[in-house]
Design an enzyme around this catalytic site. Structure first.
Site, PDB file in Angstrom:
ATOM      1  N   GLY A 146      41.841   6.957  31.991  1.00  0.00           N
ATOM      2  CA  GLY A 146      43.068   6.778  31.226  1.00  0.00           C
ATOM      3  C   GLY A 146      44.266   6.591  32.137  1.00  0.00           C
ATOM      4  O   GLY A 146      44.222   6.880  33.337  1.00  0.00           O
ATOM      5  N   CYS A 147      45.364   6.119  31.565  1.00  0.00           N
ATOM      6  CA  CYS A 147      46.556   5.805  32.359  1.00  0.00           C
ATOM      7  C   CYS A 147      47.258   7.066  32.859  1.00  0.00           C
ATOM      8  O   CYS A 147      47.518   7.206  34.060  1.00  0.00           O
ATOM      9  CB  CYS A 147      47.503   4.926  31.552  1.00  0.00           C
ATOM     10  SG  CYS A 147      47.885   5.542  29.898  1.00  0.00           S
ATOM     11  N   TYR A 148      47.577   7.986  31.960  1.00  0.00           N
ATOM     12  CA  TYR A 148      48.180   9.245  32.392  1.00  0.00           C
ATOM     13  C   TYR A 148      47.258   9.967  33.372  1.00  0.00           C
ATOM     14  O   TYR A 148      47.706  10.579  34.344  1.00  0.00           O
ATOM     15  CB  TYR A 148      48.413  10.164  31.195  1.00  0.00           C
ATOM     16  CG  TYR A 148      49.620   9.867  30.354  1.00  0.00           C
ATOM     17  CD1 TYR A 148      50.891   9.738  30.916  1.00  0.00           C
ATOM     18  CD2 TYR A 148      49.499   9.749  28.970  1.00  0.00           C
ATOM     19  CE1 TYR A 148      52.002   9.494  30.121  1.00  0.00           C
ATOM     20  CE2 TYR A 148      50.606   9.510  28.167  1.00  0.00           C
ATOM     21  CZ  TYR A 148      51.858   9.379  28.748  1.00  0.00           C
ATOM     22  OH  TYR A 148      52.957   9.150  27.955  1.00  0.00           O
ATOM     23  N   THR A 149      45.966   9.893  33.082  1.00  0.00           N
ATOM     24  CA  THR A 149      44.977  10.588  33.908  1.00  0.00           C
ATOM     25  C   THR A 149      44.978  10.067  35.330  1.00  0.00           C
ATOM     26  O   THR A 149      44.968  10.841  36.289  1.00  0.00           O
ATOM     27  CB  THR A 149      43.572  10.400  33.300  1.00  0.00           C
ATOM     28  OG1 THR A 149      43.627  10.659  31.908  1.00  0.00           O
ATOM     29  CG2 THR A 149      42.578  11.305  33.961  1.00  0.00           C
ATOM     30  N   CYS A 151      47.324   8.528  37.035  1.00  0.00           N
ATOM     31  CA  CYS A 151      48.535   8.906  37.768  1.00  0.00           C
ATOM     32  C   CYS A 151      48.540  10.398  38.096  1.00  0.00           C
ATOM     33  O   CYS A 151      48.891  10.801  39.215  1.00  0.00           O
ATOM     34  CB  CYS A 151      49.760   8.533  36.945  1.00  0.00           C
ATOM     35  SG  CYS A 151      51.291   8.499  37.898  1.00  0.00           S
TER      36      CYS A 151
END
EC number: 1.2.1.38
Length: 342
Positions: A146-149, A151
């Protein structure tokens, strides 16, 4: 010789970024665009800026002659779709969350469905390239993070690996552009709802939380529980995270810089910024880079870590192509040698 790839879900934002990147990849031919709702529609009718003269089709996947299939589909779709026979025919990179978490019960808790394919779930490789490169090279099914993950984990991984922080003190404050919510029409994503506005959402409930905790737990070699709070900001794309943790030792900034350098100095897409240069989303926009930096607050004995990525590139399509490059023994940055256009 080029590999033949297909994309299910090319009409979404991440799918369109996949098309854009792959059209410029010297070792890839896009051979199939799958859709159940847009059959017969030419891709250029949907995205006139994209020079791909190919129509959407709805074929049985067993009929396809592909080397690789990207799935940029909603959650639950690929969990029901994939099987061992298909994976014997082609490699799969799944951009949804359906194969990211190893514990099936996490899907019931966070995604509200019972995972129907638990054997494949255990065999899938988590596609965070900087951490699991060798596993990805041998994989037939990769779960794109995932994107938040992406980063959050990349920003904090060295601290957990070296065990220099109090794990129970970790707080991640994250901010994302509106494209992270996808392309489907929603009232809360209308211009007048998001313009000149910042809001928190899914407090204590965001689905990327267990993903972050799982892989930082692997790094720490103990179960991690942390606080993650996402915010929506009025920009199209980009993620910035600010993370806070109590230091267990009296460390200076150079000590921590040495640790980050040890882990990331040979990674093509992680940029550890110079001292006092703090990550900004515009520096990574439309690129596959993750920018990271930190500061030590000697007064509170905390380390403050900042990370920035483009949610659609390093947080989705770019990382998927990076995974593809590893799976097919291409240069890791093939097709990804672009940087932010300020």
């Amino acid at each position: 010789m080029k590999i033949k790839v297909g994309i299910l879900g090319a009409s979404g934002y991440a799918g369109n970024e996949l098309v854009r990147i792959l059209l410029n990849h010297p070792k890839v031919e896009i051979s199939y665009l799958g859709s159940s709702s847009s059959v017969g529609q030419n891709y250029q009718d949907l995205y006139p800026n994209t020079p791909l003269n190919l129509c959407f089709e709805n074929k049985n996947l067993d009929e396809l002659e592909l080397d690789l299939l990207f799935l940029a589909t909603p959650h639950e779709f690929s969990a029901k779709l994939l099987n061992e026979n298909l994976l014997k025919k082609m490699k799969i990179i799944d951009l949804s969350a359906d194969f990211r978490l190893k514990n099936p019960k996490d899907y019931e808790l966070w995604y509200k469905f019972t995972h129907p394919n638990q054997e494949l779930l255990q065999n899938a490789v988590y596609g965070l390239c900087e951490l699991y490169k060798e596993e990805i090279k041998k994989a037939s099914l990769v779960a794109n993070p995932g994107c938040y993950t992406t980063c959050s984990i990349l920003s904090l991984y060295p601290l957990f690996k070296e065990k220099i922080i109090d794990f129970s003190s970790v707080i991640i404050d994250a901010k994302s552009g509106v494209s992270g919510a996808g392309r489907s029409a929603k009232v809360e994503n209308l211009f007048c709802e998001v313009n000149e506005n910042i809001k928190a959402y899914n407090l204590a409930l965001h689905r990327h939380t267990p993903e972050i905790e799982e892989h930082l737990s692997y790094a720490a070699k103990k179960k991690i529980t942390l606080q993650f709070t996402p915010h929506l900001v009025s920009m199209q794309r980009g993620i910035l995270i600010s993370a806070y943790a109590n230091l267990k030792e009296d460390l200076q900034e150079q000590d921590i810089r040495d640790i980050y350098t040890k882990y990331y100095q040979n990674n093509k897409f992680i940029r550890l910024l110079p001292p006092q240069s703090l990550p900004q989303t515009r520096w990574v926009k439309s690129s596959n880079f993750a920018d990271i930096n930190f500061s030590v607050d000697q007064r509170t004995k905390r380390v403050i870590v900042l990370g920035a990525i483009d949610n659609l590139i390093k947080g989705a399509a770019g990382q998927a192509v990076q995974n593809m490059n590893l799976m097919f023994d291409f240069d890791e940055d093939e097709g990804l040698k672009f940087f932010a256009n300020l």
